[in-house]
Design an enzyme around this catalytic site. Sequence first.
Site, PDB file in Angstrom:
ATOM      1  N   HIS A 139      45.482  24.749 -52.995  1.00 39.85           N
ATOM      2  CA  HIS A 139      46.479  23.885 -53.616  1.00 39.85           C
ATOM      3  C   HIS A 139      47.501  24.727 -54.356  1.00 39.85           C
ATOM      4  O   HIS A 139      47.186  25.770 -54.938  1.00 39.85           O
ATOM      5  CB  HIS A 139      45.810  22.905 -54.586  1.00 39.85           C
ATOM      6  CG  HIS A 139      46.653  21.711 -54.879  1.00 39.85           C
ATOM      7  ND1 HIS A 139      47.730  21.755 -55.737  1.00 39.85           N
ATOM      8  CD2 HIS A 139      46.588  20.437 -54.419  1.00 39.85           C
ATOM      9  CE1 HIS A 139      48.291  20.560 -55.801  1.00 39.85           C
ATOM     10  NE2 HIS A 139      47.620  19.739 -55.000  1.00 39.85           N
ATOM     11  N   HIS A 140      48.751  24.264 -54.315  1.00 38.19           N
ATOM     12  CA  HIS A 140      49.824  24.995 -54.977  1.00 38.19           C
ATOM     13  C   HIS A 140      49.635  25.045 -56.492  1.00 38.19           C
ATOM     14  O   HIS A 140      50.242  25.863 -57.188  1.00 38.19           O
ATOM     15  CB  HIS A 140      51.173  24.350 -54.646  1.00 38.19           C
ATOM     16  CG  HIS A 140      52.285  25.345 -54.510  1.00 38.19           C
ATOM     17  ND1 HIS A 140      52.494  26.356 -55.413  1.00 38.19           N
ATOM     18  CD2 HIS A 140      53.268  25.473 -53.582  1.00 38.19           C
ATOM     19  CE1 HIS A 140      53.558  27.056 -55.048  1.00 38.19           C
ATOM     20  NE2 HIS A 140      54.031  26.552 -53.946  1.00 38.19           N
ATOM     21  N   ALA A 141      48.783  24.174 -57.036  1.00 39.45           N
ATOM     22  CA  ALA A 141      48.475  24.239 -58.467  1.00 39.45           C
ATOM     23  C   ALA A 141      47.643  25.473 -58.798  1.00 39.45           C
ATOM     24  O   ALA A 141      47.612  25.922 -59.946  1.00 39.45           O
ATOM     25  CB  ALA A 141      47.729  22.977 -58.900  1.00 39.45           C
ATOM     26  N   THR A 189      58.534  27.800 -54.444  1.00 43.13           N
ATOM     27  CA  THR A 189      58.571  26.485 -55.061  1.00 43.13           C
ATOM     28  C   THR A 189      58.200  26.527 -56.533  1.00 43.13           C
ATOM     29  O   THR A 189      58.288  25.514 -57.218  1.00 43.13           O
ATOM     30  CB  THR A 189      57.629  25.509 -54.323  1.00 43.13           C
ATOM     31  OG1 THR A 189      56.361  26.141 -54.136  1.00 43.13           O
ATOM     32  CG2 THR A 189      58.200  25.131 -52.978  1.00 43.13           C
TER      33      THR A 189
END
Length: 468
Positions: A139-141, A189
Amino acid sequence: MPSPIDPTSLAFLLAENRNQPMHVAGLQLFDPPADAGPDFARSLYESALGIEEVGPLFRKHPHHSLGTLGQWVWTDDKQLDIEHHVRHSALPRPGRVRELLELVSRLHGQMLARERPLWEAHLIEGLDDGRIAMYTKLHHALVDGISAMKLMQSVLTTDPDRRGMPLPFDARATGKARKQRETAEQGLTEVPVDALRTAFGLTADAAGLPAALIRSLSKGVRNEASSLSFYAPRSMFNVAITGSRRFAADDWPLERLRAVSKASRTTLNDVVLAMCGGAVRSYLLELNSLPDASLVSMVPVGLKSRTASSESGGGGNAVGSVMVKLGTDLDDPADRLAAIHDSMRAGKEALESMTPNQILAMSAVGMAPSIVIPMLRLNGIVRPPFNLIISNVPGPRSTQYLNGARLTGTYPVSVPMQGMALNITCNSYADLMGFGLTGCRRTVPHLQRLLMHLDDELVALEKATGVA
């Protein structure tokens, strides 16, 4: 002990929905060692299941409740089920790369379960040439796209005889992986969220921010390259997307790209952008969807700030974004390459006069419309700030191995966003440049045809620059 989720990571969690999964991934292809038996992939899988301890990054998952006063926190999973996270798959016959990419497309469209740590690793066998694949998503988190690629590569070695090597989620790899993440470049991002957060803390840079904004606005209004864009046309990519994904990947010899770069006196990244611009032009022409004006790509760039004495900036490297016109309105590939080179050079010059904090703030302003437009459901109604994202991530320069298996290719699998249905990310490795194309399955039909157009465009650039 639960720890608060930082604002950047929380933004990626809150932005996620079924139509916009927010994980990044990588696909790696390995050629088993000569002495490997038919159960090589199975043995890798079983060794992964048998690890004694999972690294801290791979144990935490998000949580919020009355006990946390509604605040999102990271908690450590005390009952981690390794068999849920590490999976063993086999491709259906005939086991072509096409079947592999179809499987990756399907896996990439599936959201990660939030009640568990936010990652999966898939060991895949059944390719007709005997290679095995590893598709890993996080996950990008947890990590940005660049750090995720470096994390996957951090456990590899240049020694083909080394065995017993840990996989990235093994606690034995934690020390090296942490160092890789700390030195990794900031992800694409992450720029808008970090920039907005940093902008509120500007000190000495604040005085120069209005002037920097005015310069960027002036260039944007004049349709010149900067961190802002006002001239991106409406395109088939800038619409609402679904959660289903389509992934296509291939690579080309770096020697060919470098030859074009040298002959045209442009950069390697310019050549990558020119290949993408020409391929997108041909693709849109096939679909009778090519806008009259040139498409604009947001491109992350690493810069050396000229104002290193800025107290808040501290000097060093900065990462910003440049809006680059891809020359999709030009017929001639040489003209397209020259236009991209000029656009990139002007964009870098515009950013290099700023401090790192000002660069991040300008990138945030440039990215803001891409966040606001989907939120207000204005996709297809107002002009997009840019049409697609193209990034280029440098990778290892030497051949890498995992337990004797030679890494033959590595491809980023990126995050399409609402109003931005196509993402192209490139990753250099040894003597290859790998292209990973990730798109919305419904919005970007026949995505694999872009690979053919990329090859055609490289051939056209070689002829136009006299290399062929």
